[in-house]
Design a protein around this motif. Sequence first.
Motif, PDB file in Angstrom:
ATOM      1  N   TRP A  54      51.404  38.350  -6.923  1.00 17.06           N
ATOM      2  CA  TRP A  54      52.571  38.055  -7.759  1.00 17.06           C
ATOM      3  C   TRP A  54      53.602  37.273  -6.963  1.00 17.06           C
ATOM      4  N   PRO A  55      54.242  36.279  -7.581  1.00 16.71           N
ATOM      5  CA  PRO A  55      55.260  35.486  -6.864  1.00 16.71           C
ATOM      6  C   PRO A  55      56.607  36.194  -6.787  1.00 16.71           C
ATOM      7  N   MET A  56      56.571  37.436  -6.300  1.00 14.27           N
ATOM      8  CA  MET A  56      57.778  38.219  -6.098  1.00 14.27           C
ATOM      9  C   MET A  56      58.342  37.906  -4.716  1.00 14.27           C
ATOM     10  N   THR A  57      59.614  38.227  -4.513  1.00 13.86           N
ATOM     11  CA  THR A  57      60.177  38.066  -3.174  1.00 13.86           C
ATOM     12  C   THR A  57      59.614  39.171  -2.273  1.00 13.86           C
ATOM     13  N   GLU A  58      59.659  38.933  -0.979  1.00 13.03           N
ATOM     14  CA  GLU A  58      59.217  39.954  -0.031  1.00 13.03           C
ATOM     15  C   GLU A  58      60.060  41.216  -0.186  1.00 13.03           C
ATOM     16  N   GLU A  59      61.334  41.036  -0.445  1.00 15.50           N
ATOM     17  CA  GLU A  59      62.223  42.180  -0.622  1.00 15.50           C
ATOM     18  C   GLU A  59      61.799  43.015  -1.841  1.00 15.50           C
ATOM     19  N   GLN A  60      61.412  42.357  -2.916  1.00 18.33           N
ATOM     20  CA  GLN A  60      60.932  43.077  -4.102  1.00 18.33           C
ATOM     21  C   GLN A  60      59.642  43.832  -3.778  1.00 18.33           C
ATOM     22  N   LYS A  61      58.737  43.179  -3.076  1.00 20.40           N
ATOM     23  CA  LYS A  61      57.476  43.835  -2.715  1.00 20.40           C
ATOM     24  C   LYS A  61      57.731  45.057  -1.841  1.00 20.40           C
ATOM     25  N   GLN A  62      58.619  44.930  -0.864  1.00 21.62           N
ATOM     26  CA  GLN A  62      58.927  46.056   0.015  1.00 21.62           C
ATOM     27  C   GLN A  62      59.563  47.212  -0.760  1.00 21.62           C
ATOM     28  N   ALA A  63      60.407  46.892  -1.722  1.00 22.27           N
ATOM     29  CA  ALA A  63      61.031  47.938  -2.548  1.00 22.27           C
ATOM     30  C   ALA A  63      59.979  48.682  -3.361  1.00 22.27           C
ATOM     31  N   VAL A  64      58.999  47.954  -3.900  1.00 16.78           N
ATOM     32  CA  VAL A  64      57.910  48.602  -4.644  1.00 16.78           C
ATOM     33  C   VAL A  64      57.097  49.484  -3.711  1.00 16.78           C
ATOM     34  N   LEU A  65      56.700  48.953  -2.560  1.00 12.47           N
ATOM     35  CA  LEU A  65      55.892  49.723  -1.615  1.00 12.47           C
ATOM     36  C   LEU A  65      56.608  51.005  -1.180  1.00 12.47           C
ATOM     37  N   ALA A  66      57.920  50.927  -1.021  1.00 16.48           N
ATOM     38  CA  ALA A  66      58.714  52.090  -0.613  1.00 16.48           C
ATOM     39  C   ALA A  66      59.054  52.991  -1.799  1.00 16.48           C
ATOM     40  N   ARG A  67      58.711  52.534  -2.996  1.00 16.84           N
ATOM     41  CA  ARG A  67      59.065  53.240  -4.240  1.00 16.84           C
ATOM     42  C   ARG A  67      60.577  53.469  -4.303  1.00 16.84           C
ATOM     43  N   ASP A  68      61.319  52.474  -3.806  1.00 23.29           N
ATOM     44  CA  ASP A  68      62.781  52.512  -3.843  1.00 23.29           C
ATOM     45  C   ASP A  68      63.214  51.887  -5.173  1.00 23.29           C
ATOM     46  N   LEU A  69      63.237  52.714  -6.201  1.00 17.43           N
ATOM     47  CA  LEU A  69      63.515  52.212  -7.546  1.00 17.43           C
ATOM     48  C   LEU A  69      64.940  51.708  -7.691  1.00 17.43           C
ATOM     49  N   ASN A  70      65.877  52.298  -6.960  1.00 14.75           N
ATOM     50  CA  ASN A  70      67.250  51.790  -7.003  1.00 14.75           C
ATOM     51  C   ASN A  70      67.300  50.362  -6.469  1.00 14.75           C
ATOM     52  N   ARG A  71      66.583  50.112  -5.388  1.00  9.39           N
ATOM     53  CA  ARG A  71      66.546  48.749  -4.831  1.00  9.39           C
ATOM     54  C   ARG A  71      65.829  47.809  -5.790  1.00  9.39           C
ATOM     55  N   CYS A  72      64.755  48.279  -6.410  1.00  6.79           N
ATOM     56  CA  CYS A  72      64.059  47.450  -7.404  1.00  6.79           C
ATOM     57  C   CYS A  72      65.010  47.031  -8.517  1.00  6.79           C
ATOM     58  N   ILE A  73      65.863  47.943  -8.951  1.00  4.90           N
ATOM     59  CA  ILE A  73      66.831  47.613 -10.003  1.00  4.90           C
ATOM     60  C   ILE A  73      67.814  46.569  -9.499  1.00  4.90           C
ATOM     61  N   GLN A  74      68.301  46.731  -8.278  1.00  2.00           N
ATOM     62  CA  GLN A  74      69.224  45.747  -7.710  1.00  2.00           C
ATOM     63  C   GLN A  74      68.570  44.368  -7.624  1.00  2.00           C
ATOM     64  N   LEU A  75      67.251  44.346  -7.454  1.00  2.00           N
ATOM     65  CA  LEU A  75      66.508  43.088  -7.295  1.00  2.00           C
ATOM     66  C   LEU A  75      65.978  42.555  -8.621  1.00  2.00           C
ATOM     67  N   GLY A  76      66.492  43.082  -9.727  1.00  2.00           N
ATOM     68  CA  GLY A  76      66.126  42.551 -11.038  1.00  2.00           C
ATOM     69  C   GLY A  76      65.165  43.387 -11.844  1.00  2.00           C
ATOM     70  N   GLY A  77      64.743  44.515 -11.327  1.00  3.12           N
ATOM     71  CA  GLY A  77      63.825  45.372 -12.074  1.00  3.12           C
ATOM     72  C   GLY A  77      64.521  46.067 -13.223  1.00  3.12           C
ATOM     73  N   ASN A  78      63.804  46.224 -14.298  1.00  8.42           N
ATOM     74  CA  ASN A  78      64.294  46.956 -15.462  1.00  8.42           C
ATOM     75  C   ASN A  78      63.638  48.332 -15.444  1.00  8.42           C
ATOM     76  N   ILE A  79      64.420  49.378 -15.615  1.00  7.25           N
ATOM     77  CA  ILE A  79      63.904  50.735 -15.488  1.00  7.25           C
ATOM     78  C   ILE A  79      62.735  50.996 -16.437  1.00  7.25           C
ATOM     79  N   TYR A  80      62.719  50.390 -17.599  1.00  6.80           N
ATOM     80  CA  TYR A  80      61.624  50.624 -18.545  1.00  6.80           C
ATOM     81  C   TYR A  80      60.325  49.988 -18.051  1.00  6.80           C
ATOM     82  N   PHE A  81      60.432  48.895 -17.316  1.00  8.64           N
ATOM     83  CA  PHE A  81      59.253  48.301 -16.697  1.00  8.64           C
ATOM     84  C   PHE A  81      58.878  49.085 -15.441  1.00  8.64           C
ATOM     85  N   LEU A  82      59.876  49.459 -14.645  1.00  5.49           N
ATOM     86  CA  LEU A  82      59.623  50.196 -13.412  1.00  5.49           C
ATOM     87  C   LEU A  82      58.967  51.546 -13.675  1.00  5.49           C
TER      88      LEU A  82
END
Length: 133
Positions: A54-82
């Motif tokens: 996926w053409p995600m940023t490295e920061e987004q990928k790291q947030a997913v790997l860490a399961r840091d959902l708050n960071r995912c939201i800051q990086l554009g994630g929507n809680i319903y998708f997350l």
Amino acid sequence: MPLDKPYLDVPGTTIFDADQSRKGYHLNQFCMSLMKAENRVRFKANERAYLDEWPMTEEQKQAVLARDLNRCIQLGGNIYFLAKIGATDGKSFQQMAGSMTGMSEEAYRDMMIAGGRPIEGNRRIGEKKPEKN
């Protein structure tokens, strides 16, 4: 002309607006891919390799790997998708929300049953505290 966004001064809150949607487009598309069983299997087998598709940023990928959902939201994630990540991990939405607040699932549930978080400390920065009579 930039839009006025008075909601940006709510402490600890990220509003999912058009800007956030654009920022998190690929992150959210990745999450939606987890609706298919074969993609969940592939993701769990090698999370990093799947994320690299996926053409995600490295920061987004790291947030997913860490399961840091708050960071995912800051990086554009929507809680319903997350929530698809949580479901892939066998977590309920309540468990995910608890982890996002630093609470156990039980403490989060009890807080919500009791009426949620108190307003104090959670007002807009520009909002005045009501005066007591």
